[in-house]
Design an enzyme around this catalytic site. Structure first.
Site, PDB file in Angstrom:
ATOM      1  N   ASP A  14      20.846  -6.557  -6.822  1.00  0.00           N
ATOM      2  CA  ASP A  14      20.735  -7.900  -6.498  1.00  0.00           C
ATOM      3  C   ASP A  14      20.210  -8.077  -5.021  1.00  0.00           C
ATOM      4  O   ASP A  14      20.925  -7.556  -3.791  1.00  0.00           O
ATOM      5  CB  ASP A  14      21.946  -8.720  -6.517  1.00  0.00           C
ATOM      6  CG  ASP A  14      21.993 -10.316  -6.421  1.00  0.00           C
ATOM      7  OD1 ASP A  14      20.782 -10.547  -6.430  1.00  0.00           O
ATOM      8  OD2 ASP A  14      22.968 -10.950  -6.506  1.00  0.00           O
ATOM      9  N   ASP A 108      14.760 -11.312  -8.796  1.00  0.00           N
ATOM     10  CA  ASP A 108      15.591 -10.782  -7.621  1.00  0.00           C
ATOM     11  C   ASP A 108      16.741  -9.926  -8.083  1.00  0.00           C
ATOM     12  O   ASP A 108      17.589  -9.504  -7.295  1.00  0.00           O
ATOM     13  CB  ASP A 108      16.003 -11.692  -6.409  1.00  0.00           C
ATOM     14  CG  ASP A 108      16.852 -12.746  -6.998  1.00  0.00           C
ATOM     15  OD1 ASP A 108      16.785 -13.056  -8.119  1.00  0.00           O
ATOM     16  OD2 ASP A 108      17.517 -13.313  -6.400  1.00  0.00           O
ATOM     17  N   GLU A 109      17.011  -9.713  -9.457  1.00  0.00           N
ATOM     18  CA  GLU A 109      18.141  -8.974  -9.755  1.00  0.00           C
ATOM     19  C   GLU A 109      17.843  -8.306 -11.037  1.00  0.00           C
ATOM     20  O   GLU A 109      17.083  -8.591 -12.128  1.00  0.00           O
ATOM     21  CB  GLU A 109      19.476  -9.738  -9.843  1.00  0.00           C
ATOM     22  CG  GLU A 109      19.627 -10.863 -10.752  1.00  0.00           C
ATOM     23  CD  GLU A 109      20.633 -11.710 -10.781  1.00  0.00           C
ATOM     24  OE1 GLU A 109      21.885 -11.027 -10.909  1.00  0.00           O
ATOM     25  OE2 GLU A 109      20.761 -12.917 -11.171  1.00  0.00           O
TER      26      GLU A 109
END
Length: 367
Positions: A14, A108-109
């Protein structure tokens, strides 16, 4: 050994305050300052906030006005999704150096299954450390990681040492860890279910684990089996390298609140046109239409209807949307309208059953 008894080694990566961190990376003048990505107007909404801003209570999805009150020195930056996608591609390229079992959740993860990996490294913890360092070297950005035996525990673990840290929950630690969690942390426990569990005296994982399967089925129906399993470390959702799109949506926030249904239908026609274009581009159609309404007091309401046939045309979408709009009288004036289509024609109707694997077996294996 049966496949169901193999302990999985799952990493959840993350990125830390991704959008805001990219903006600070590209503009040195913003580093160390409280910034918010999003519109600064009275109608604006915060898409992301730097850690400096979060110290003041600024959070994503907060109105820009409320954010500014909490942090008068807050600097607003416009979103730049092309740049975020560019950086995200660099990060994912690093993931694929280690495994092809990569399941992106957003820009983003992502989840990575490194049980068997391209580096031949038996330590998922060491792999997570290497990946985070490579991301830092390649992009200049910080990432946090959670490492454990399934996606659920790995995702929770990635929050524990944020920002720029990681946490491993080894097999022998999983059950004690789950017992201490607030029940709202468990997959499938939303606001309504959380409040129901609280009323029943089920506050922690330990409280949940103490309930029989019969009791959970009685109070939570079909979800009872899920809650019974997940608190025992049984979560069989595999890392899926290709995630099929489950819904498609478009929404507009208005510069002035709308109180007339006639004006709302005009705006909804524009939104439906946008949805139709996206559906045609992806060769998709869907059965479930959802109307999203955000009122001037920021309360959110959704109304849905499932039709018997797959649809994608603006005209058919609007027929359903009109029905949903006039389903009940508006409570307040409206600041946002949105349309989404789910139950798409790309979904697989046949689900493969995955045999349950107990943590008791996983305890015997090297993590």
């Amino acid at each position: 050994m049966q496949e169901s008894l193999i302990v999985r080694k799952i990493i959840h990566i993350d990125m830390d305050a991704f959008y805001a961190s990219v903006e600070q990376l590209d503009n040195p003048e913003l580093r160390g300052k409280a910034i918010a990505v999003g519109g600064s107007s009275e109608r604006g909404v915060v898409s992301a906030a730097s850690y400096e801003a979060r110290k003041f209570g600024v959070r994503s999805a907060m109105s820009s006005v409320a954010a500014k009150k909490l942090c008068p020195e807050l600097i607003f930056v416009n979103t730049n999704f092309d740049r975020y996608k560019e950086v995200s591609k660099q990060i994912r390229k690093i993931f694929f150096e280690y495994t092809d079992l990569v399941e992106p959740l957003s820009l983003d993860e992502a989840y990575l299954d490194v049980t068997e990996n391209k580096k031949g490294n038996p330590s998922a913890t060491m792999i997570a450390t290497e990946i985070r360092q490579k991301i830092k070297d390649k992009t200049g950005l910080n990432a946090s990681a959670g490492i454990s035996v399934n996606k659920f525990v790995a995702k929770i673990a990635s929050d524990i040492n944020k920002p720029n840290g990681q946490k491993t929950i080894s097999p022998e630690e999983v059950i004690p860890f789950l017992e201490t969690l607030d029940v709202k942390k468990f997959y499938g426990v939303g606001k309504v279910t959380k409040e129901k569990m609280y009323r029943l005296g089920i506050l922690t994982g330990m409280d949940l684990k103490n309930q029989s399967l019969e009791y959970l089925n009685e109070h939570f129906g079909k979800s009872g089996q899920h809650y019974y399993n997940v608190v025992r470390g049984i979560h069989n959702s595999i890392v899926k390298p290709t995630r099929k799109q489950k819904s498609l949506a478009a929404e507009h926030t208005f510069s002035e609140n709308i109180s007339s249904e006639i004006f709302m239908m005009e705006r909804l026609e524009e939104i439906a046109t946008e949805v139709e274009g996206r559906m045609l581009k992806r060769k998709l159609a869907g059965k479930t239409i959802t109307l999203k309404i955000k009122y001037s007091d920021f309360t959110l309401q959704t109304r849905s209807k499932t039709v018997p046939l797959f649809i994608s045309s603006k005209e058919l979408i609007l027929e359903v949307v009109k029905e949903l709009l006039f389903q009940e009288k508006m409570k307040e004036s409206v600041r946002l309208l949105g349309i989404s289509i789910s139950n798409l024609n790309n979904e697989v109707s046949i689900k493969k059953s995955v045999p349950s694997a107990s943590i008791d077996v996983q305890l015997k294996l090297e993590f």
